[in-house]
Design an enzyme around this catalytic site. Structure first.
Site, short mmCIF file in Angstrom:
data_model
loop_
_atom_site.label_atom_id
_atom_site.label_comp_id
_atom_site.label_asym_id
_atom_site.label_seq_id
_atom_site.Cartn_x
_atom_site.Cartn_y
_atom_site.Cartn_z
N ARG A 33 18.40 -9.11 38.22
CA ARG A 33 19.77 -9.50 38.58
C ARG A 33 19.85 -11.01 38.71
O ARG A 33 19.03 -11.64 39.38
CB ARG A 33 20.17 -8.84 39.90
CG ARG A 33 21.51 -9.31 40.46
CD ARG A 33 21.84 -8.55 41.73
NE ARG A 33 23.06 -9.04 42.40
CZ ARG A 33 23.09 -9.73 43.53
NH1 ARG A 33 21.95 -10.04 44.16
NH2 ARG A 33 24.24 -10.11 44.05
N ARG A 74 36.16 -17.90 52.07
CA ARG A 74 35.23 -18.44 53.06
C ARG A 74 35.90 -19.49 53.92
O ARG A 74 36.88 -20.11 53.50
CB ARG A 74 34.00 -19.07 52.37
CG ARG A 74 33.23 -18.12 51.48
CD ARG A 74 32.05 -18.82 50.82
NE ARG A 74 31.33 -17.94 49.93
CZ ARG A 74 30.40 -17.08 50.33
NH1 ARG A 74 30.07 -17.02 51.61
NH2 ARG A 74 29.78 -16.29 49.47
N LYS A 220 31.51 -3.52 41.51
CA LYS A 220 30.94 -3.60 42.85
C LYS A 220 31.99 -3.11 43.86
O LYS A 220 33.05 -3.71 43.99
CB LYS A 220 30.52 -5.03 43.16
CG LYS A 220 29.42 -5.55 42.24
CD LYS A 220 29.18 -7.04 42.42
CE LYS A 220 28.66 -7.38 43.80
NZ LYS A 220 28.37 -8.83 43.93
N THR A 278 22.41 -3.76 49.00
CA THR A 278 22.64 -4.54 50.22
C THR A 278 21.74 -4.11 51.38
O THR A 278 21.82 -2.97 51.84
CB THR A 278 24.11 -4.49 50.68
OG1 THR A 278 24.98 -4.72 49.57
CG2 THR A 278 24.36 -5.56 51.73
#
Length: 479
Positions: A33, A74, A220, A278
């Site tokens: 990945r 963010r 995802k 995760t």
């Protein structure tokens, strides 16, 4: 014993030594990945090259997955690198505030439409939910909040809205440029961050195809909205990644395990691939062994039927990247010994629409009810091995293909060992013999073993599998 569950491992600074990448492959890495949230395009191109060269040197087929960054939601940076937010204090997130000027009273954000996406009473979760803010009012560019759960907040931490509702598009301009890079390096899979509907997946597929890419699209699942539209997203995708970090923040951590199981069941029913991701072995960022809880997490994902389990920071920046892959390999192998991992009633009551799908299902039924040591699937597109991989079985599937890109794509299929194989002839008897000899050289079969071979009458035709043969090693009949 051939491990059926695949291991996806993230490359990063901890793996940039080619010797380390080689050791990761030796330990069991199946798909590399590349996380485009970190590092330059040039760095990722080099990592893909090294991974493929290392795999080729070992006679292995390793896939490459490019993971797009997605929208940056963010907070900005703080003047002192971080602040401590006290419970009950007022804290303002201001879209017009300098991104590097944060204080204990106010901080900027990369997400400029935040004031339009929240209302009084909305709960904002920062830093993976460690800090909780309740919106009290919105004044222009300022979202004025009260700290519900305080703590130490540092630069560039993520923002989620509890229950979902942030309207950021799944693909950014930076992602569109990254898609071109993914196509240029012939990425086998392209992962789309934060899709909320099928249209997001279809847009990524179109952009990837227009750039010359031919890999599969990974969705995802990390937004609450994605759960609401899960079936349409699964149908539009090739692979579903259950990205449990952001998802847990949006829907609550307790809701994730049953959602994980439901998504895996749905994906298998619809003949799609799943990756469970995760924090699977997060303690191994620092430690040489996983915790018992992490071992159970990986094992349960295997028993759920996931195609692949994924390592993120554990290999990208961790102290023990090779040990993390080895630990995951060990846990998967033991979990796969359980009966529920080797038996399946999948699609037993379904009427098949395609001949190659019917051949795949007949093969797996036969393999699970006859003393068969291996399945050889001669394939151009990988379609027949994909269908086979949906059936739980202890019988290894060796997918032999002349197409290198097809082999890399199949590196993510549960229970499938891709082998680049070109017999150089259209003679069916010779193809059978050479295919079995390939497995004999690999130590997968020996004289007297029964093997199932699937192939098409016409070599080189995609979707043309129409034949299943049961043969005995060293006693092959004429085709």
């Amino acid at each position: 014993m051939l491990r059926r569950t695949k291991i996806v491992a993230t490359l990063g600074p901890a793996t940039d030594d080619p010797k380390v990448i080689g050791k990761l492959i030796d330990a069991g890495l199946d798909v590399a990945r590349l996380n485009f949230s970190h590092g330059t395009h040039e760095v990722h191109v080099n990592r893909a090259r090294v991974a493929r060269e290392s795999a080729e040197a070992r006679g292995r087929t390793v896939g490459v997955l490019v993971d797009l960054q997605g929208p940056k939601i963010r907070v900005g940076k703080f003047k002192e690198g971080g602040v401590v937010l006290e419970e009950g204090a007022t804290f303002i997130i201001d879209t017009d505030f300098p991104l590097d000027g944060g204080t204990v009273e106010r901080v900027g954000t990369t997400y400029k439409t935040l004031p339009q996406d929240v209302v009084p009473g909305s709960i904002l979760l920062l830093d993976d939910g460690r800090i909780s803010l309740q919106v009290e009012k919105v004044e222009g560019t300022r979202v004025i909040c009260r700290v519900v759960v305080g703590g130490h907040l540092t630069d560039n931490k993520g923002i989620n809205r509890q229950g979902g509702g942030l309207s950021a598009a799944a693909l950014t301009d930076a992602d569109r440029e990254a898609i071109k890079v993914a196509a240029a390096i012939k990425a086998d899979y392209l992962a789309v961050s934060f899709p909320s509907r099928a249209e997001d997946v279809e847009e990524a597929r179109r952009l990837f195809h227009d750039a010359g890419g031919h890999g599969g699209i990974v969705s995802k699942i990390e937004r609450a909205e994605a759960i609401e539209n899960i079936e349409e997203i699964v149908r539009a995708s090739d692979v579903i990644m259950i990205a449990r970090g952001d998802l847990a923040v949006e829907i609550g951590d307790a809701a994730v395990p049953p959602i994980q199981k439901r998504i895996i069941r749905m994906a298998r029913k619809l003949n799609k691939i799943t990756i469970t991701a995760t924090q699977m072995m997060e303690s191994m960022i620092e430690n040489s062994l996983p915790t018992r809880a992490e071992v159970s997490d990986v094992a349960n994902a295997v028993l759920d039927g996931t195609d692949a389990v994924m390592l993120s920071a554990e290999t990208a920046v961790g102290k023990h990247p090779v040990a993390a892959v080895a630990a995951m390999d060990r846990v998967c192998r033991v979990a796969e010994m359980e009966e529920e991992a080797t038996h399946s009633e999948h699609r037993m009551s379904v009427t098949f629409e395609r001949v190659d799908e019917a051949i795949a299902m007949a093969t797996m039924y036969t393999a699970n009810h006859l003393d068969v040591k291996a399945i050889i699937a001669l394939t151009e597109s990988g379609g027949t091995p994909l269908w086979m991989s949906r059936i739980s079985s202890g019988v290894p599937i060796y997918a032999l293909t002349r197409q290198l890109e097809t082999g890399r794509k199949m590196s993510l299929f549960r229970g499938v060992c891709p082998v680049v194989f070109d017999p150089g002839t259209s003679d069916h008897a010779i193809i059978n013999q050479e295919a079995v000899e390939e497995l004999r050289r690999r130590g997968a079969v020996r004289d007297g073993d029964q093997v199932i071979i699937t192939k098409g009458d016409l070599s080189g035709i995609m979707g043309g599998t129409n034949t299943m043969k049961i043969v005995t090693v060293s006693k092959l009949p004429a085709a």
